[in-house]
Design a protein around this motif. Structure first.
Motif: not given
Length: 764
Positions: A583-587
């Motif tokens: 996954l590529l997660v961002s936040g």
């Protein structure tokens, strides 16, 4: 010399003497003074040029010998002053002595700064250069003033930085003078002049700067997107100790692996809000493999297949990093001082990236030689969503505007190849070049799948949920379908409705003319909150959702099932599928390490930041520690914020209009404390109106709340009337000891009786 850089002081004086000798004569009487105030200049003219008029003072004011002059003082150029002293020493020692006597008498009541400066001028003029010990002894009063705190120290520091460089070279280049200037600059929160920094190594400069440092309280508060620093600490903030003077130099970084330090100078009275944007490659179980954290900047990420892009905006500068799986290309977009709105990459075919900002549409195409071509196209209407797909073998950029999705050739809005029309405004897109699909979510809760590159034409199928519901997230996988129509028409689409229900659709089944519009739709499960983003990982059989919290939510694919959650070290807003089941997660947010200049380190671990429900009243009393001041001789201790105290309670014995009450209130406000005022229960025969009047006076003082002592002794009618009064102040907290007979509203907090010592369990 700035007035005439092509002429030396000797030439300037000689020229002035030829035209206006009286001006030079008057200037000589000022050469041993730090500055000449109007009274000093008038007295000097009357003593050394008694036959002149006041016009001579004006001519000197506007002569090229003067560096600066205003209504307060006149200052000669330091080179001119030095040349005039040399002339007098070489040719007229008697006049030099007279000028010295006059300067001493005229400045006998001048500040120690001025007298010390003039003493050094005299010592350097009449004899051998003063020794280091003599210079340090003369500068000792100045050292004392700089080491003191308050406005006087700041004023002395400004004077030192202005006048110390005007001393003779043997004095200004001495170690004591160097230390004094470095300390003065630090007191004011300034960088020392470059010439001073070049004379010592960094450790020595740091040691001298630390001489003026004191303990400084810094407020730290977690926000939804990062943290807020304040000096002095704002109310409700955690207090961290640091060392500093006019400024506090801090280093901050995310606690995630690989994060870079961010330098921050915090000055007195300043408030700094720093966003913390995070992007990470992760497994579906939440394990982080690689991270990028931008403190004070923003990150916008996109991923499709083996390609990814990240737009980083820091200090008004946006840099786009494009990863095609084999190499990383960096493209600077100078037209973007602010974070872009939308970002998308093509999952197959020629490498293409689209960035939407207020400036327009930026289309970046990458070549095999590692170069990139970025073209800016103006947009008449900002699209709601963008994505790359294809018509047969021709790549198109999909722009969602209103009810339509425009298919533009090569990303050029001027070349529209077709339009996909929908019954409601389009809010979300998922597109694939590989599968030739466009999935559309509209404002009425409908999802439509268009097969643009199928072997045979197929009418788009639209799935409609109950009216009034919306679609909060939409994603797909070009490889996850059954492929019953053709290989290019395979793929699956997943979306989340506003009620948290997640659905999946087989694009191939939806495109099959023999299938109904909803035959391929499968409910997968219900999330605890609507998803802000979804990722379909068909390789590992999961649908992963982000809802803005510090977790990932997972559902089984393709059959669905119960929701499982895995914790994350930051709040995840976007999640994208990557190759290999990753996954590529961002936040935003997460733990932040704060390091002061003296080496002290603090780790800010933010908790959840829920939005308070409407009408819930103030929420700060739930986790604030209070201090009740004594009724007799109430004194507010200094620095109580360092003890973890968040509010103080003023005793009931202090009338609101008393000077002592006002002093304590002002002191508490200065320390960033919240303030409660105590009210004692009334006597049996006391009039209720008087107590209600006092409560009104306290609430009008903009206090944060009231503390009712022994609330169980308060009459119910009085509490009812007090409740009506408090309704006019919805953000006022009410703390009671004892249980009142009447509810006091959403801001009410009851304090239980502390346990007695003999009730505590004995230690093992």
């Amino acid at each position: 010399m700035t007035a005439a850089p092509e002429r030396t002081a000797f030439q300037l004086i000689a020229e002035e003497r030829r035209h206006r000798p009286a001006v030079v004569q008057l200037a000589r009487s000022l050469c041993l003074a730090a500055q000449a105030e109007p009274y000093f200049l008038r007295s000097a003219r009357l003593r050394f040029a008694p036959d002149s008029s006041t016009g001579l003072e004006a001519r000197l004011y506007f002569s090229p010998l003067v560096e600066a002059a205003d209504s307060r003082a006149l200052v000669l150029y330091p080179e001119v002053s030095a040349e005039l002293r040399r002339e007098l020493y070489d040719h007229d020692l008697d006049l030099l002595g007279s000028v010295r006597d006059f300067t001493l008498a005229a400045h006998r009541t001048a500040p120690p700064l001025v007298r010390g400066f003039e003493e050094l001028l005299w010592s350097a003029t009449i004899g051998p250069p003063p020794t280091e010990a003599e210079v340090e002894r003369t500068l000792t009063p100045l050292f004392r003033q700089v080491l003191a705190e308050g406005p006087a120290a700041a004023e002395a520091s400004r004077w030192i930085l202005r006048f110390l460089p005007r001393l003779p070279e043997t004095v200004r280049e001495s170690p004591p003078a160097w230390r004094l200037q470095v300390m003065a600059a630090e007191r004011l929160g300034m960088e020392p002049p470059r010439g001073l920094l070049a004379r010592a190594d960094a450790d020595e400069v740091r040691t001298v700067r630390a001489l003026v440092h004191t303990e400084v309280d810094i407020g730290v508060r977690a926000s939804a997107h990062g943290l807020v620093l304040s000096r002095p600490p704002e109310r409700g903030a955690l207090v961290c100790g640091a060392s500093g003077a006019g400024r506090v130099q801090l280093r901050l970084r995310s606690a995630l692996p690989g994060a870079q330090w961010h330098e921050l100078d915090l000055y007195d009275g300043e408030y700094a809000a720093l966003g913390l944007s995070v992007a990470a490659e992760a497994r579906a179980d939440g394990t982080l493999l690689a991270t990028q954290a931008e403190l004070g900047g923003t990150l916008l990420c996109a991923r499709a297949g083996h390609r990814a892009a990240a737009a980083t905006t820091v200090d008004g500068r946006t840099v786009l990093r494009i990863d095609d799986g084999e190499s990383v290309l960096t493209v600077e977009l100078p037209e973007l001082p602010e974070q872009p709105r939308l970002l998308t990459v093509a999952d197959a075919g020629p490498a293409a990236t689209a960035v939407v900002s207020a400036k327009g549409l930026h289309v970046v195409t990458s070549a095999v030689d590692g170069t990139a071509d970025a073209v800016l196209h103006p947009l008449s209407v900002q699209p709601a969503a963008v994505g790359w797909s294809r018509i047969r073998e021709r790549g198109v950029l999909c722009l969602a505007t209103g009810n339509d999705v425009l298919l533009v050739d090569g990303g050029d809005p001027g070349r529209t190849l077709g339009t996909l029309t929908h019954p409601a405004p389009v809010v979300r897109l998922w597109c694939s070049v590989r599968a030739g699909l466009v999935a559309v979510a509209d404002a009425e809760g409908g999802v439509t799948v268009h097969v643009l590159a199928g072997a045979r034409a197929a009418a788009p199928e639209r799935w409609q949920q109950d009216r009034g519901g919306g679609i909060t997230a939409l994603c797909g996988d070009p490889r996850a379908g059954s492929g019953s129509v053709s290989e290019s028409a395979s793929g699956s689409v997943v979306w989340c409705a506003a009620d948290g229900q997640v659905y999946g659709m087989d694009a191939a089944a939806a495109a099959d003319a023999s299938a109904g519009a909803t035959d391929g739709v499968t409910p997968l499960g219900t999330l605890p909150a609507p998803a802000s983003s979804l990722a379909l990982l068909s390789d590992v059989g999961l649908v992963v959702a982000a809802d803005g919290g510090d977790r990932l939510l997972r559902l089984a694919w393709p059959g669905g099932g119960p929701v499982t959650a895995v914790p994350m070290p930051f709040r995840v807003r976007e999640v994208h599928p990557a190759t290999g089941g990753l996954l590529l997660v961002s936040g935003h947010g997460g733990e932040v390490e704060i390091r002061a200049e003296d080496g002290r380190t603090h780790l800010l671990t933010p908790g959840p930041v829920p939005a308070p429900p409407d009408g819930a009243g103030p929420d700060w009393p739930r986790d604030s520690v209070g201090l009740v001041l004594s009724e007799h001789g109430a004194v507010l201790p200094a620095g109580v914020r360092r003890w973890g105290i968040g509010h103080v309670c003023l005793p009931a014995s202090l009338p609101p209009d008393s000077e002592e009450f006002a002093t304590l209130l002002a002191g508490a406000r200065e320390q960033g404390l919240r303030v409660l005022a105590e009210l004692a229960p009334p006597d049996e025969d006391a009039a209720h109106g008087e107590l209600l009047g006092r409560a009104y006076d306290l609430l009008e003082e903009s206090l944060d709340g009231l503390r009712l002592r022994d609330a169980d002794r308060w009459p119910a009618p009085l509490l009812t009337r007090l409740r009506h009064l408090l309704d006019a102040y919805p953000q006022t907290a009410v703390v009671t000891t004892g249980s009142p007979h009447v509810p006091l509203g959403p801001g009410h907090l009851t304090l239980n009786t502390p346990p007695r010592t003999h009730d505590r369990p004995a230690p093992p």
